[in-house]
Design a protein around this motif. Structure first.
Motif, PDB file in Angstrom:
ATOM      1  N   MET A 290       0.712  -0.743   0.005  1.00  0.00           N
ATOM      2  CA  MET A 290      -0.133  -0.409   0.157  1.00  0.00           C
ATOM      3  C   MET A 290       0.661   1.273  -0.490  1.00  0.00           C
ATOM      4  O   MET A 290       0.441   2.404   0.665  1.00  0.00           O
ATOM      5  CB  MET A 290      -1.210   0.167   1.623  1.00  0.00           C
ATOM      6  N   GLY A 291       2.358   1.053  -0.285  1.00  0.00           N
ATOM      7  CA  GLY A 291       3.110   1.981  -0.581  1.00  0.00           C
ATOM      8  C   GLY A 291       3.732   2.825   1.268  1.00  0.00           C
ATOM      9  O   GLY A 291       4.491   3.665   1.115  1.00  0.00           O
ATOM     10  N   GLU A 292       3.244   1.774   1.523  1.00  0.00           N
ATOM     11  CA  GLU A 292       4.256   1.604   3.054  1.00  0.00           C
ATOM     12  C   GLU A 292       5.431   0.602   2.715  1.00  0.00           C
ATOM     13  O   GLU A 292       5.255  -0.142   3.781  1.00  0.00           O
ATOM     14  CB  GLU A 292       3.114   0.841   4.025  1.00  0.00           C
ATOM     15  N   ALA A 293       6.123   1.109   2.167  1.00  0.00           N
ATOM     16  CA  ALA A 293       7.179   0.523   1.775  1.00  0.00           C
ATOM     17  C   ALA A 293       8.704   1.311   1.862  1.00  0.00           C
ATOM     18  O   ALA A 293       8.334   2.690   1.010  1.00  0.00           O
ATOM     19  CB  ALA A 293       7.499  -0.422   0.851  1.00  0.00           C
ATOM     20  N   CYS A 294      10.299   1.351   2.050  1.00  0.00           N
ATOM     21  CA  CYS A 294      11.054   2.273   2.704  1.00  0.00           C
ATOM     22  C   CYS A 294      11.374   2.674   1.264  1.00  0.00           C
ATOM     23  O   CYS A 294      11.887   3.537   0.301  1.00  0.00           O
ATOM     24  CB  CYS A 294      12.273   1.660   3.256  1.00  0.00           C
ATOM     25  N   THR A 295      10.998   1.261   0.230  1.00  0.00           N
ATOM     26  CA  THR A 295      11.587   1.183  -1.706  1.00  0.00           C
ATOM     27  C   THR A 295      10.567   1.648  -2.375  1.00  0.00           C
ATOM     28  O   THR A 295      10.723   2.012  -3.561  1.00  0.00           O
ATOM     29  CB  THR A 295      11.695  -0.353  -1.404  1.00  0.00           C
ATOM     30  N   ALA A 296       9.192   2.138  -1.858  1.00  0.00           N
ATOM     31  CA  ALA A 296       7.727   2.534  -1.953  1.00  0.00           C
ATOM     32  C   ALA A 296       9.157   4.154  -3.394  1.00  0.00           C
ATOM     33  O   ALA A 296       9.205   4.850  -2.445  1.00  0.00           O
ATOM     34  CB  ALA A 296       6.956   3.798  -1.626  1.00  0.00           C
ATOM     35  N   ALA A 297       8.271   3.748  -4.612  1.00  0.00           N
ATOM     36  CA  ALA A 297       8.471   4.797  -4.979  1.00  0.00           C
ATOM     37  C   ALA A 297       7.930   6.448  -5.076  1.00  0.00           C
ATOM     38  O   ALA A 297       6.726   6.187  -4.696  1.00  0.00           O
ATOM     39  CB  ALA A 297       8.269   4.653  -7.301  1.00  0.00           C
ATOM     40  N   ASN A 298       8.773   7.048  -4.478  1.00  0.00           N
ATOM     41  CA  ASN A 298       8.018   8.263  -3.585  1.00  0.00           C
ATOM     42  C   ASN A 298       7.600   9.610  -5.152  1.00  0.00           C
ATOM     43  O   ASN A 298       6.588  10.033  -4.658  1.00  0.00           O
ATOM     44  CB  ASN A 298       8.510   8.883  -2.770  1.00  0.00           C
ATOM     45  N   ARG A 299       8.353   9.864  -6.033  1.00  0.00           N
ATOM     46  CA  ARG A 299       8.668  10.408  -6.436  1.00  0.00           C
ATOM     47  C   ARG A 299       8.560   9.859  -8.374  1.00  0.00           C
ATOM     48  O   ARG A 299       9.630   9.970  -9.242  1.00  0.00           O
ATOM     49  CB  ARG A 299       9.941  11.690  -6.600  1.00  0.00           C
ATOM     50  N   PHE A 300       7.169  10.227  -8.952  1.00  0.00           N
ATOM     51  CA  PHE A 300       7.367   9.934 -10.320  1.00  0.00           C
ATOM     52  C   PHE A 300       8.551  11.325 -11.641  1.00  0.00           C
ATOM     53  O   PHE A 300       7.605  12.136 -11.185  1.00  0.00           O
ATOM     54  CB  PHE A 300       6.527   9.647 -10.582  1.00  0.00           C
ATOM     55  N   TYR A 301       9.358  10.715 -12.131  1.00  0.00           N
ATOM     56  CA  TYR A 301       9.965  11.813 -13.143  1.00  0.00           C
ATOM     57  C   TYR A 301       9.882  11.057 -14.339  1.00  0.00           C
ATOM     58  O   TYR A 301      10.358  10.626 -14.770  1.00  0.00           O
ATOM     59  CB  TYR A 301      11.271  12.358 -12.365  1.00  0.00           C
ATOM     60  N   VAL A 302       8.964  11.674 -14.993  1.00  0.00           N
ATOM     61  CA  VAL A 302       8.692  11.227 -16.276  1.00  0.00           C
ATOM     62  C   VAL A 302       9.191  12.260 -17.582  1.00  0.00           C
ATOM     63  O   VAL A 302       8.385  13.358 -17.004  1.00  0.00           O
ATOM     64  CB  VAL A 302       7.415  11.007 -16.558  1.00  0.00           C
ATOM     65  N   HIS A 303       9.906  11.800 -18.794  1.00  0.00           N
ATOM     66  CA  HIS A 303      10.181  12.619 -19.685  1.00  0.00           C
ATOM     67  C   HIS A 303       8.435  13.378 -20.200  1.00  0.00           C
ATOM     68  O   HIS A 303       8.066  12.921 -20.808  1.00  0.00           O
ATOM     69  CB  HIS A 303      10.671  11.851 -21.056  1.00  0.00           C
ATOM     70  N   GLU A 304       8.366  14.490 -20.984  1.00  0.00           N
ATOM     71  CA  GLU A 304       7.685  14.954 -21.105  1.00  0.00           C
ATOM     72  C   GLU A 304       6.969  15.063 -22.168  1.00  0.00           C
ATOM     73  O   GLU A 304       5.549  15.365 -22.847  1.00  0.00           O
ATOM     74  CB  GLU A 304       7.906  16.604 -20.962  1.00  0.00           C
ATOM     75  N   SER A 305       7.060  14.371 -22.904  1.00  0.00           N
ATOM     76  CA  SER A 305       7.209  13.906 -24.363  1.00  0.00           C
ATOM     77  C   SER A 305       6.226  12.367 -23.488  1.00  0.00           C
ATOM     78  O   SER A 305       5.154  12.261 -24.072  1.00  0.00           O
ATOM     79  CB  SER A 305       8.172  12.673 -25.232  1.00  0.00           C
ATOM     80  N   VAL A 306       6.087  11.542 -22.801  1.00  0.00           N
ATOM     81  CA  VAL A 306       5.448  10.331 -22.412  1.00  0.00           C
ATOM     82  C   VAL A 306       4.251  10.808 -20.953  1.00  0.00           C
ATOM     83  O   VAL A 306       3.896   9.412 -20.772  1.00  0.00           O
ATOM     84  CB  VAL A 306       6.267   9.177 -22.083  1.00  0.00           C
ATOM     85  N   ALA A 307       4.386  11.958 -21.136  1.00  0.00           N
ATOM     86  CA  ALA A 307       4.431  12.100 -19.122  1.00  0.00           C
ATOM     87  C   ALA A 307       2.489  11.943 -19.156  1.00  0.00           C
ATOM     88  O   ALA A 307       2.302  11.722 -17.880  1.00  0.00           O
ATOM     89  CB  ALA A 307       4.722  13.644 -18.842  1.00  0.00           C
ATOM     90  N   LYS A 308       1.545  12.393 -19.704  1.00  0.00           N
ATOM     91  CA  LYS A 308       0.619  13.214 -20.203  1.00  0.00           C
ATOM     92  C   LYS A 308       0.160  11.097 -20.440  1.00  0.00           C
ATOM     93  O   LYS A 308      -1.119  10.902 -19.612  1.00  0.00           O
ATOM     94  CB  LYS A 308       0.067  13.230 -20.975  1.00  0.00           C
ATOM     95  N   GLU A 309       0.544  10.719 -21.081  1.00  0.00           N
ATOM     96  CA  GLU A 309       0.024   8.993 -21.546  1.00  0.00           C
ATOM     97  C   GLU A 309       0.332   8.113 -20.441  1.00  0.00           C
ATOM     98  O   GLU A 309      -0.207   7.713 -19.958  1.00  0.00           O
ATOM     99  CB  GLU A 309       0.796   8.691 -22.980  1.00  0.00           C
ATOM    100  N   PHE A 310       1.618   8.380 -19.760  1.00  0.00           N
ATOM    101  CA  PHE A 310       2.630   7.382 -18.569  1.00  0.00           C
ATOM    102  C   PHE A 310       1.098   7.689 -17.357  1.00  0.00           C
ATOM    103  O   PHE A 310       0.936   6.618 -16.889  1.00  0.00           O
ATOM    104  CB  PHE A 310       3.247   7.362 -18.370  1.00  0.00           C
TER     105      PHE A 310
END
Ligand code: NAP
Length: 487
Positions: A290-310
């Motif tokens: 449920m996101g309660e992990a030290c390994t949890a992705a906290n920040r999603f940096y996505v290239h502008e060309s695919v950010a909307k679709e991702f």
């Protein structure tokens, strides 16, 4: 309300202190409650150790140390192997305990039991592979013998989010190396480790090798142990804040420490990434536990060309998840562990929205009983939002765009933490270049999970010191002794 199976499993767990091979009450007779986060109901009450109980646990560990160190490695390894088999055969009971006190869906709890058991299998094999070195000094006059010996009595402190695996990841290598232990599990989720102590007793672990104490006066009971000169090592998994305090206490007697602390994992999606794979990876990296992990992705940096679709695809997947009590069929997401954790997630999302982030899905608590928060995707998250700096520890994915590789690396590294980073690209050279530039202890390339008992788990910077798992994991419990021999 617990049903008959749940009540039977709860009744089967010892709720006392495990000291010198026996279960006993706390010296004052006090107990404290363990709650179900989906209902708020008290599941059981467990012994509330005092300072004297803590000392008794260390006394037992100290008394057992020399015999345990002299026990043949093969015996220690076979004990671990037997425990691995027994844990595996009791997967359903252990998973149910975990789900009841922690809230995660049963499928996730079963996965944690399998993951946790694997540390015992791995270290059963490592127990007989500890070796030293023999060499000739450069001047040829003497010989250099290097031997490995157990560190000695070790204090172990674990967090609530992986109640079994964070324990086996420490107990496994300590047994393999020949160290005795005092284990203090997190107060919110301690039943799997109590069940594990009993299981190890059944497998024939000698008295005093593992001692388990539970307490609601954590700081008061633990600090005297850390300052006790008979203790040789402290291994801690938990928040950076508490880790810092414990390192300060440990510095008084230059205690050897291993620290597995907080994370703030970046998840990088480059313009050439396979988006199906990236979204699958994002679901794993974000939603495991449920996101309660030290390994949890906290920040999603996505290239502008695919950010909307991702973001669109991620929001669709997150929005389709079913929330509910972890014991119910078909539930994907359980409650967060307590009210404070849920309120923190809520405050972080509100802060991002007040600074201009857009909610693509979720963005609020689930009304009713239990500490549920809806799976959430935010886009257009500004760099000064609190959730870019702090561990969210909940089902929230903030998406931020970037334009070039250097910018992506700079943003990813712009944190005090350095546990794990994830990156998705189809270009091998880019994957290697970016991996080398990332200041993290672990990197997942085109995969959203890195945890593996055969790999060295751990972080740099404020995420900690030392490694757990892999062949590195046992080294944390060994001292190197060098002997100079004149011929
Ligand atoms: P926490 O608040 O730091 O607690 C961890 C453990 O420390 C618990 O057993 C807790 O006991 C104990 N503790 C708290 N205050 C203490 C004190 N003054 N002296 C001695 N012990 C003390 O962390 P958490 O909330 O349980 O766990 C979440 C954190 O753990 C997150 O930051 C997460 O990233 C981190 N984590 C890291 C890893 C890793 O491998 N790097 C893995 C999992 C989790 P009580 O429960 O009795 O308070």
């Amino acid at each position: 309300m617990t049903n008959t199976t749940e009540s039977a499993v709860l009744r089967s767990v010892p709720t006392g202190l495990f000291i010198d091979g026996r279960w006993r009450d706390a010296s004052g007779g006090a107990t404290f409650p363990v709650n179900d986060p989906a209902t708020g109901e008290v599941l059981v009450r467990v012994a509330d150790a005092t300072v004297a109980d803590g000392t008794a646990a260390l006394d037992a560990g100290v008394a057992a140390q020399s015999d345990w160190a002299a026990t043949p490695p093969r015996e220690r390894g076979e004990l671990l192997r037997a425990a691995y088999e027994l844990i595996t055969s009791r997967t359903d009971e252990l998973a149910l305990l975990m789900t009841l006190e922690m809230g995660k869906p049963l499928a996730e709890s079963r996965a944690e039991v399998a993951y946790g058991a694997e540390f015992f299998r791995w270290f059963s094999e490592e127990a007989v592979r500890v070796s030293g070195r023999w060499s000739t000094a450069p001047n040829g006059a003497t010989r250099l013998l290097t031997m490995k010996q157990p560190v000695g009595p070790t204090l172990m402190i674990t967090p609530w989010n992986f109640p079994l695996a964070m324990g086996t990841r420490k107990i496994g290598p300590a047994i393999a190396a020949g160290c005795t232990m005092v284990m203090k599990p997190a107060s919110a989720t301690l039943l799997p480790l109590l069940a594990l102590a009993d299981l190890l007793r059944e497998c024939g672990l000698p008295d005093g090798v593992l001692n388990v104490i539970t307490t609601s006066s954590t700081g008061a009971v633990i600090e005297p142990l850390i300052r006790d000169p008979r203790l040789r090592k402290l291994t801690f998994t938990g928040s950076t804040e508490v880790g810092r305090t414990l390192m300060e206490q440990a510095s008084q007697q230059i205690l050897r420490v291993s620290m597995e602390l907080g994370g703030n994992a970046p998840f990088l999606v480059f313009g050439d990434a396979d988006l199906d794979r990236a979204v699958d990876g994002a679901m794993l990296a974000k939603m495991r536990n449920m996101g309660e992990a030290c390994t949890a992705a906290n920040r999603f940096y996505v290239h502008e060309s695919v950010a909307k679709e991702f973001s669109r695809r991620l929001a669709e997947r997150m929005g389709a998840l079913r929330l509910g009590r972890g014991t119910e069929d078909g539930v994907d997401v359980g409650p967060l562990v307590d009210e404070k954790s849920r309120d923190k997630v809520s405050a972080l999302v509100d802060d991002a929205v007040s600074r201009g982030a857009e909610v693509l899905v979720g963005g609020r608590v689930l009304d009713g009983v239990g500490w549920f928060y809806r799976p959430t995707v935010l886009s257009g998250v500004p760099a000064d939002a609190r959730l870019v700096r702090e561990e969210v520890f909940g089902p929230v994915a903030p998406v931020i765009t970037f334009t070039g590789d250097e910018e992506a690396v700079r943003l990813a590294n712009d944190t005090e933490y350095g546990l794990v980073a994830y990156l998705f690209t189809s270009d091998l050279s880019r994957a290697l270049r970016v991996t080398e530039a990332l200041e993290f202890g672990m990197v997942g390339v085109n995969q959203g999970i890195v945890s593996n008992p055969a790999a060295p788990f751990g972080g740099v910077k404020a995420s900690g010191v030392g490694r757990e798992g892999g062949c590195e994991g046992i080294e944390e419990y060994l001292e190197t002794k060098y002997v100079g021999i004149a011929l």
